[in-house]
Each structure stands twice: as structure tokens, then as C-alpha cells.
Scaffold this motif. Structure first.
Motif, mmCIF file in Angstrom:
data_model
loop_
_atom_site.group_PDB
_atom_site.id
_atom_site.type_symbol
_atom_site.label_atom_id
_atom_site.label_comp_id
_atom_site.label_asym_id
_atom_site.label_seq_id
_atom_site.Cartn_x
_atom_site.Cartn_y
_atom_site.Cartn_z
ATOM 1 N N ILE A 197 0.836 -1.204 0.000
ATOM 2 C CA ILE A 197 0.000 0.000 0.000
ATOM 3 C C ILE A 197 0.870 1.253 0.000
ATOM 4 O O ILE A 197 0.572 2.237 -0.678
ATOM 5 C CB ILE A 197 -0.962 -0.024 1.201
ATOM 6 N N ASP A 198 1.961 1.197 0.754
ATOM 7 C CA ASP A 198 2.882 2.337 0.779
ATOM 8 C C ASP A 198 3.508 2.574 -0.588
ATOM 9 O O ASP A 198 3.729 3.700 -1.011
ATOM 10 C CB ASP A 198 4.015 2.081 1.769
ATOM 11 N N LYS A 199 3.798 1.486 -1.255
ATOM 12 C CA LYS A 199 4.571 1.532 -2.472
ATOM 13 C C LYS A 199 3.734 1.884 -3.690
ATOM 14 O O LYS A 199 4.196 2.547 -4.609
ATOM 15 C CB LYS A 199 5.173 0.133 -2.674
ATOM 16 N N TYR A 200 2.508 1.401 -3.700
ATOM 17 C CA TYR A 200 1.666 1.582 -4.873
ATOM 18 C C TYR A 200 0.459 2.442 -4.536
ATOM 19 O O TYR A 200 -0.478 1.990 -3.896
ATOM 20 C CB TYR A 200 1.219 0.217 -5.405
ATOM 21 N N PRO A 201 0.490 3.664 -4.996
ATOM 22 C CA PRO A 201 -0.571 4.607 -4.629
ATOM 23 C C PRO A 201 -1.967 4.197 -5.088
ATOM 24 O O PRO A 201 -2.947 4.670 -4.546
ATOM 25 C CB PRO A 201 -0.141 5.917 -5.292
ATOM 26 N N PHE A 202 -2.056 3.312 -6.066
ATOM 27 C CA PHE A 202 -3.400 2.965 -6.548
ATOM 28 C C PHE A 202 -4.233 2.259 -5.507
ATOM 29 O O PHE A 202 -5.458 2.201 -5.600
ATOM 30 C CB PHE A 202 -3.349 2.144 -7.838
ATOM 31 N N PHE A 203 -3.580 1.720 -4.480
ATOM 32 C CA PHE A 203 -4.355 1.061 -3.428
ATOM 33 C C PHE A 203 -5.234 2.049 -2.677
ATOM 34 O O PHE A 203 -6.282 1.677 -2.169
ATOM 35 C CB PHE A 203 -3.441 0.346 -2.440
ATOM 36 N N GLU A 204 -4.772 3.268 -2.644
ATOM 37 C CA GLU A 204 -5.569 4.300 -1.981
ATOM 38 C C GLU A 204 -6.995 4.333 -2.514
ATOM 39 O O GLU A 204 -7.948 4.418 -1.757
ATOM 40 C CB GLU A 204 -4.933 5.678 -2.202
ATOM 41 N N SER A 205 -7.103 4.272 -3.826
ATOM 42 C CA SER A 205 -8.434 4.377 -4.419
ATOM 43 C C SER A 205 -9.238 3.094 -4.241
ATOM 44 O O SER A 205 -10.460 3.103 -4.293
ATOM 45 C CB SER A 205 -8.324 4.731 -5.901
ATOM 46 N N ILE A 206 -8.534 1.985 -4.042
ATOM 47 C CA ILE A 206 -9.247 0.733 -3.789
ATOM 48 C C ILE A 206 -9.756 0.722 -2.356
ATOM 49 O O ILE A 206 -10.885 0.339 -2.084
ATOM 50 C CB ILE A 206 -8.309 -0.473 -4.018
ATOM 51 N N LEU A 207 -8.895 1.168 -1.465
ATOM 52 C CA LEU A 207 -9.232 1.090 -0.049
ATOM 53 C C LEU A 207 -10.107 2.245 0.399
ATOM 54 O O LEU A 207 -10.874 2.115 1.330
ATOM 55 C CB LEU A 207 -7.950 1.059 0.779
ATOM 56 N N HIS A 208 -9.927 3.371 -0.261
ATOM 57 C CA HIS A 208 -10.732 4.546 0.088
ATOM 58 C C HIS A 208 -11.375 5.098 -1.168
ATOM 59 O O HIS A 208 -10.946 6.120 -1.685
ATOM 60 C CB HIS A 208 -9.852 5.628 0.727
ATOM 61 N N PRO A 209 -12.350 4.383 -1.671
ATOM 62 C CA PRO A 209 -12.985 4.838 -2.915
ATOM 63 C C PRO A 209 -13.537 6.244 -2.749
ATOM 64 O O PRO A 209 -14.060 6.585 -1.692
ATOM 65 C CB PRO A 209 -14.127 3.839 -3.126
#
Ligand SMILES: [Zn+2]
Length: 74
Positions: free
Chosen positions: A50-62
């Protein structure tokens, strides 16, 4: 407020932040001990991914899809 929940598609169990995971080329997270869905491109704990790949932000916090364009006519 909902806890972030990522499910491993291989075992259908949720993945915890501290668990070792694989990230495959389709950006799917699976447990390190589970069968990857595709070719693995990275691995580490979920937190590291999650730290490394910013796209997780949008998955985890739509993004809250606020219907901003709803009629505001007066
Ligand atoms: Zn799994």
C-alpha cells in the motif's frame, strides 16, 4: 466507517496489513502462501504494498461519489 477489507481471491479470506502477500501484474493481492492469480511482480506485507503503490488508496478509500451535478437550480 468501514474497515478496509481486501480479500485474497485464492482463499477468499481477508488479507491483513501485516500479512505477507504477493502482488501480481494485474495488481491483485494474494497471500504469499496462496496460489497467485497471475505473474507476481512484487511481494511483501500488505502494508508495504500500500505504501509503495498509490493505486491502493483508491481501492481502499474509494472516492465518495457525490452527485455534485445534481440539479441545484433555484
Ligand atoms: Zn489467500
Amino acid at each position: 466507517m468501514s474497515e478496509m477489507l481486501l480479500r485474497c481471491p485464492s482463499c477468499q479470506k481477508e488479507v491483513n496489513l501485516s500479512e505477507e502477500v504477493n502482488l501480481d501484474i494485474l495488481n491483485t493481492i494474494t497471500h504469499k502462501s496462496c496460489e497467485p492469480q497471475s505473474s507476481i511482480k512484487d511481494s511483501g506485507t500488505l502494508e508495504e504494498m500500500i505504501d509503495k503503490y498509490p493505486f491502493f488508496e483508491s481501492i481502499l478509500h474509494p472516492l465518495a461519489d457525490e452527485p455534485l451535478e445534481e440539479e441545484q437550480s433555484k
